[in-house]
Enzyme design. Structure first.
Site, PDB file in Angstrom:
ATOM      1  N   TYR A  41     -30.002 -26.437  23.116  1.00 31.47           N
ATOM      2  CA  TYR A  41     -30.449 -27.479  22.857  1.00 31.47           C
ATOM      3  C   TYR A  41     -29.334 -28.807  23.728  1.00 31.47           C
ATOM      4  O   TYR A  41     -29.822 -29.431  24.306  1.00 31.47           O
ATOM      5  CB  TYR A  41     -30.099 -28.032  21.477  1.00 31.47           C
ATOM      6  CG  TYR A  41     -31.073 -27.773  20.226  1.00 31.47           C
ATOM      7  CD1 TYR A  41     -32.015 -26.603  20.469  1.00 31.47           C
ATOM      8  CD2 TYR A  41     -31.189 -28.180  19.078  1.00 31.47           C
ATOM      9  CE1 TYR A  41     -32.960 -26.230  19.828  1.00 31.47           C
ATOM     10  CE2 TYR A  41     -32.094 -28.059  18.083  1.00 31.47           C
ATOM     11  CZ  TYR A  41     -33.079 -26.925  18.487  1.00 31.47           C
ATOM     12  OH  TYR A  41     -34.027 -26.713  17.514  1.00 31.47           O
ATOM     13  N   SER A  42     -27.886 -28.578  23.214  1.00 34.04           N
ATOM     14  CA  SER A  42     -27.110 -29.535  23.926  1.00 34.04           C
ATOM     15  C   SER A  42     -27.046 -29.532  25.412  1.00 34.04           C
ATOM     16  O   SER A  42     -27.335 -28.491  26.256  1.00 34.04           O
ATOM     17  CB  SER A  42     -25.620 -29.147  23.657  1.00 34.04           C
ATOM     18  OG  SER A  42     -25.642 -29.186  22.020  1.00 34.04           O
ATOM     19  N   SER A  81     -23.986 -20.906  22.840  1.00 38.57           N
ATOM     20  CA  SER A  81     -23.173 -20.009  22.354  1.00 38.57           C
ATOM     21  C   SER A  81     -24.038 -18.735  22.643  1.00 38.57           C
ATOM     22  O   SER A  81     -24.915 -18.385  22.468  1.00 38.57           O
ATOM     23  CB  SER A  81     -23.157 -20.032  20.893  1.00 38.57           C
ATOM     24  OG  SER A  81     -22.642 -21.053  20.390  1.00 38.57           O
ATOM     25  N   GLU A  85     -30.056 -24.156  10.743  1.00 40.20           N
ATOM     26  CA  GLU A  85     -28.673 -23.972  11.384  1.00 40.20           C
ATOM     27  C   GLU A  85     -27.616 -24.421  10.604  1.00 40.20           C
ATOM     28  O   GLU A  85     -26.659 -23.944  10.462  1.00 40.20           O
ATOM     29  CB  GLU A  85     -28.679 -24.621  12.795  1.00 40.20           C
ATOM     30  CG  GLU A  85     -27.460 -24.554  13.336  1.00 40.20           C
ATOM     31  CD  GLU A  85     -27.205 -24.967  15.066  1.00 40.20           C
ATOM     32  OE1 GLU A  85     -28.385 -25.851  15.423  1.00 40.20           O
ATOM     33  OE2 GLU A  85     -26.215 -24.868  15.767  1.00 40.20           O
ATOM     34  N   GLU A 133     -19.723 -36.652  11.704  1.00 41.94           N
ATOM     35  CA  GLU A 133     -20.047 -37.988  11.575  1.00 41.94           C
ATOM     36  C   GLU A 133     -21.611 -38.000  11.476  1.00 41.94           C
ATOM     37  O   GLU A 133     -22.124 -39.028  10.739  1.00 41.94           O
ATOM     38  CB  GLU A 133     -19.254 -38.753  12.712  1.00 41.94           C
ATOM     39  CG  GLU A 133     -17.978 -38.867  12.708  1.00 41.94           C
ATOM     40  CD  GLU A 133     -17.099 -37.609  12.909  1.00 41.94           C
ATOM     41  OE1 GLU A 133     -17.868 -36.570  13.607  1.00 41.94           O
ATOM     42  OE2 GLU A 133     -16.004 -37.647  12.779  1.00 41.94           O
TER      43      GLU A 133
HETATM   44  C1  FAD Z   1     -18.558 -23.851  18.897  1.00 39.91           C
HETATM   45  C2  FAD Z   1     -19.618 -24.464  19.526  1.00 39.91           C
HETATM   46  C3  FAD Z   1     -20.768 -23.732  19.493  1.00 39.91           C
HETATM   47  C4  FAD Z   1     -21.831 -24.542  19.856  1.00 39.91           C
HETATM   48  N1  FAD Z   1     -23.270 -23.715  20.100  1.00 39.91           N
HETATM   49  C5  FAD Z   1     -24.039 -24.512  20.629  1.00 39.91           C
HETATM   50  C6  FAD Z   1     -25.446 -23.696  21.110  1.00 39.91           C
HETATM   51  O1  FAD Z   1     -25.267 -22.537  20.924  1.00 39.91           O
HETATM   52  N2  FAD Z   1     -26.319 -24.534  21.642  1.00 39.91           N
HETATM   53  C7  FAD Z   1     -26.178 -25.843  21.813  1.00 39.91           C
HETATM   54  O2  FAD Z   1     -27.444 -26.331  22.142  1.00 39.91           O
HETATM   55  N3  FAD Z   1     -25.161 -26.517  21.453  1.00 39.91           N
HETATM   56  C8  FAD Z   1     -24.211 -25.786  20.988  1.00 39.91           C
HETATM   57  N4  FAD Z   1     -22.976 -26.450  20.660  1.00 39.91           N
HETATM   58  C9  FAD Z   1     -23.012 -28.069  20.916  1.00 39.91           C
HETATM   59  C10 FAD Z   1     -22.796 -28.878  19.783  1.00 39.91           C
HETATM   60  O3  FAD Z   1     -24.257 -28.945  19.114  1.00 39.91           O
HETATM   61  C11 FAD Z   1     -22.398 -30.512  20.060  1.00 39.91           C
HETATM   62  O4  FAD Z   1     -21.172 -30.271  20.679  1.00 39.91           O
HETATM   63  C12 FAD Z   1     -22.621 -31.454  19.187  1.00 39.91           C
HETATM   64  O5  FAD Z   1     -24.010 -31.725  18.628  1.00 39.91           O
HETATM   65  C13 FAD Z   1     -21.744 -32.666  19.200  1.00 39.91           C
HETATM   66  O6  FAD Z   1     -22.362 -33.173  20.645  1.00 39.91           O
HETATM   67  P1  FAD Z   1     -21.174 -33.525  21.659  1.00 39.91           P
HETATM   68  O7  FAD Z   1     -20.290 -32.297  21.953  1.00 39.91           O
HETATM   69  O8  FAD Z   1     -22.043 -33.798  23.176  1.00 39.91           O
HETATM   70  O9  FAD Z   1     -20.331 -34.662  21.148  1.00 39.91           O
HETATM   71  P2  FAD Z   1     -20.879 -36.472  21.219  1.00 39.91           P
HETATM   72  O10 FAD Z   1     -22.283 -36.630  20.867  1.00 39.91           O
HETATM   73  O11 FAD Z   1     -20.321 -36.912  22.558  1.00 39.91           O
HETATM   74  O12 FAD Z   1     -19.865 -36.993  20.009  1.00 39.91           O
HETATM   75  C14 FAD Z   1     -18.427 -37.483  20.511  1.00 39.91           C
HETATM   76  C15 FAD Z   1     -17.878 -37.814  19.111  1.00 39.91           C
HETATM   77  O13 FAD Z   1     -18.782 -39.020  18.995  1.00 39.91           O
HETATM   78  C16 FAD Z   1     -18.977 -39.055  17.496  1.00 39.91           C
HETATM   79  N5  FAD Z   1     -20.350 -39.521  17.659  1.00 39.91           N
HETATM   80  C17 FAD Z   1     -21.349 -39.562  18.346  1.00 39.91           C
HETATM   81  N6  FAD Z   1     -22.545 -40.189  18.182  1.00 39.91           N
HETATM   82  C18 FAD Z   1     -22.193 -40.790  16.759  1.00 39.91           C
HETATM   83  C19 FAD Z   1     -22.725 -41.592  15.864  1.00 39.91           C
HETATM   84  N7  FAD Z   1     -24.155 -41.981  15.973  1.00 39.91           N
HETATM   85  N8  FAD Z   1     -22.437 -41.924  14.511  1.00 39.91           N
HETATM   86  C20 FAD Z   1     -20.780 -41.442  14.610  1.00 39.91           C
HETATM   87  N9  FAD Z   1     -20.097 -40.750  15.365  1.00 39.91           N
HETATM   88  C21 FAD Z   1     -20.656 -40.523  16.550  1.00 39.91           C
HETATM   89  C22 FAD Z   1     -19.032 -37.771  17.328  1.00 39.91           C
HETATM   90  O14 FAD Z   1     -19.237 -37.316  15.907  1.00 39.91           O
HETATM   91  C23 FAD Z   1     -17.846 -36.995  17.825  1.00 39.91           C
HETATM   92  O15 FAD Z   1     -16.927 -37.054  16.927  1.00 39.91           O
HETATM   93  C24 FAD Z   1     -22.142 -25.942  20.172  1.00 39.91           C
HETATM   94  C25 FAD Z   1     -20.608 -26.718  19.905  1.00 39.91           C
HETATM   95  C26 FAD Z   1     -19.522 -25.838  19.363  1.00 39.91           C
HETATM   96  C27 FAD Z   1     -18.096 -26.724  19.331  1.00 39.91           C
END
Ligand code: FAD
Length: 393
Positions: A132-133, A165, A248, A376
């Protein structure tokens, strides 16, 4: 069969068939059997437990029988879970193909996809990861840019995923791809299943603060994906993506459902001891009591909500509530365990601390409120879809 008899038989079967070592709390990665093309069992007992459950169609007891599931009714499945918990049995098989992709395929997959992939999932034959990400698409998931071009009989996929992951272990990936760059970004997303062995797929591990590398960057360089691997309708993958996320979030929120976790109060007693029947540490005592009460109430609320939905269905927006609260609770638990351990809590290596088990878990829990959508973002969903508050935009 009456539910009473089903409970009796389940209890007896589990007791007779689940090896003692499979009734111990999950402590490390390979305490779970993940399945896969080249399955690795951490012990003979793990293999025996998996094979016995497979023979009984109980690797995924609530899925339909035609795909190798146990076909249990909602009531029977609840009893099965209660009896598993009573004995502290570990799940015989753990895989994102079961907890995440499975429900999405059951709802949106065609018959060929269900019959092929769900059957393989119940048999533990494929290890799945989630694509996804992307570097520019996390909370704003609909912004994904990995492109899938229609080449007639196949799609040509190019792009990059991040935080995938176990991508370096996985056999297949369920992936969000962009099939249309025009118009509303949610309307140009498709849901594709991609073989990680396909030419052009590569992974690069990312190291975490805990010292482990549980996830990767995943690259797609001119990867040919057969059209039959599209789930649902082209450009309508966003609906599937959101549905899968509810499962999930339910999985992440109900941390601790898998096997028996050592209850916090038991660890507290082990770490600081008791005096006159009370925990010795008078400052942490009320904190442990407060946490334990919140945990009990949380589990009861989760159980009630699961009772309210049909077997195999999703909790919908409520999954955000459980994801938010369950992960915050788990973080608090490890904060408390670190305090209860005192100076020893920081130990990183060595037999005494089982190679820094608590310290590493404490750090790992910080990711609970990020993975599967941040806290959030869950609060935004709760505000909009449960409380019905107006959007600021
Ligand atoms: C241990 C781990 C395993 C993972 N495994 C997978 C996986 O297998 N597959 C996959 O696809 N992804 C995976 N992820 C990714 C995960 O889904 C993303 O990290 C998550 O969705 C946040 O996206 P980002 O890291 O880009 O942070 P960002 O979206 O950049 O967010 C940064 C900060 O801004 C805040 N923020 C952003 N938008 C808003 C809003 N609209 N309102 C309020 N606050 C906001 C967030 O809460 C956060 O604090 C994993 C992440 C972790 C930590």
């Amino acid at each position: 069969m009456s539910l009473e008899l089903f409970r009796k038989e389940t209890r007896e079967w589990l007791d007779a068939n689940c090896p003692q070592s499979m009734r111990q709390p999950i402590k490390k990665f390979d305490d779970r059997f993940w399945g896969g093309r080249n399955p690795k069992f951490a012990s003979e007992d793990q293999k025996i437990w998996f094979e016995r459950c497979l023979a009984k169609n109980w690797t995924v007891p609530y899925w339909p029988k035609e795909y190798g599931g146990g076909g249990l009714s909602k009531e029977e499945y609840k009893i099965y879970k209660e009896e598993m918990k009573r004995l502290g049995c570990r799940l015989p098989l753990f895989n994102f193909g079961i907890s995440m992709l499975g429900p999405a395929l059951l709802k949106f997959g065609n018959e060929a996809q269900k019959s092929h992939f769900l059957t393989k999932a119940t048999r533990g034959e494929l290890w799945w990861c989630q694509g996804y990400s992307e570097p520019g698409a996390g909370s704003d998931l609909a912004n994904i840019q990995t492109k899938a071009e229609d080449m007639g009989d196949h799609y040509l996929v190019n792009g990059q995923k991040v935080w995938t992951s176990y991508a370096d272990h996985a056999d297949w990936i369920f992936c969000l791809v962009r099939t249309n760059a025009e118009g509303r970004k949610q309307s140009g997303i498709s849901f594709l299943l991609i073989d990680m062995n396909a030419e052009g797929v590569s992974t690069q591990p990312i190291r975490l603060i805990s010292g482990k590398s549980p996830f990767c960057e995943t690259f797609f360089d001119n990867v040919k994906v057969p059209k039959e691997n599209l789930v649902g309708v082209e450009n309508q993958g966003w609906t599937i993506a959101k549905y899968l996320l509810t499962h999930e979030r339910e999985m992440i929120g109900s941390l601790g459902e898998d096997g028996q976790k050592v209850p916090l109060h038991k660890s507290a007693i082990e770490y600081v001891g008791t005096e006159n029947g009370k925990l010795k540490d008078s400052i942490l005592r009320p904190e442990v009591a407060r946490w334990s009460m919140n945990d009990t109430i949380f589990k009861m609320t989760l159980s009630r909500s699961m009772d309210e939905i049909k077997s195999g269905q999703s909790l919908g927006a409520k999954s955000s509530f459980f994801k938010y609260y369950g992960t915050e609770l788990n973080k608090e638990k490890y904060e408390l365990l670190m305090s209860l351990k005192g100076m020893e809590g920081g130990e990183w290596e060595g037999e005494n601390s089982n190679d820094g088990e608590i310290a590493r878990m404490f750090l790992r829990t910080k990711a609970n409120s990020i993975e599967g959508g941040t806290s959030e973002v869950q609060l935004n969903i709760i505000a909009k879809h449960i409380l019905g508050l107006p959007s600021i935009r």
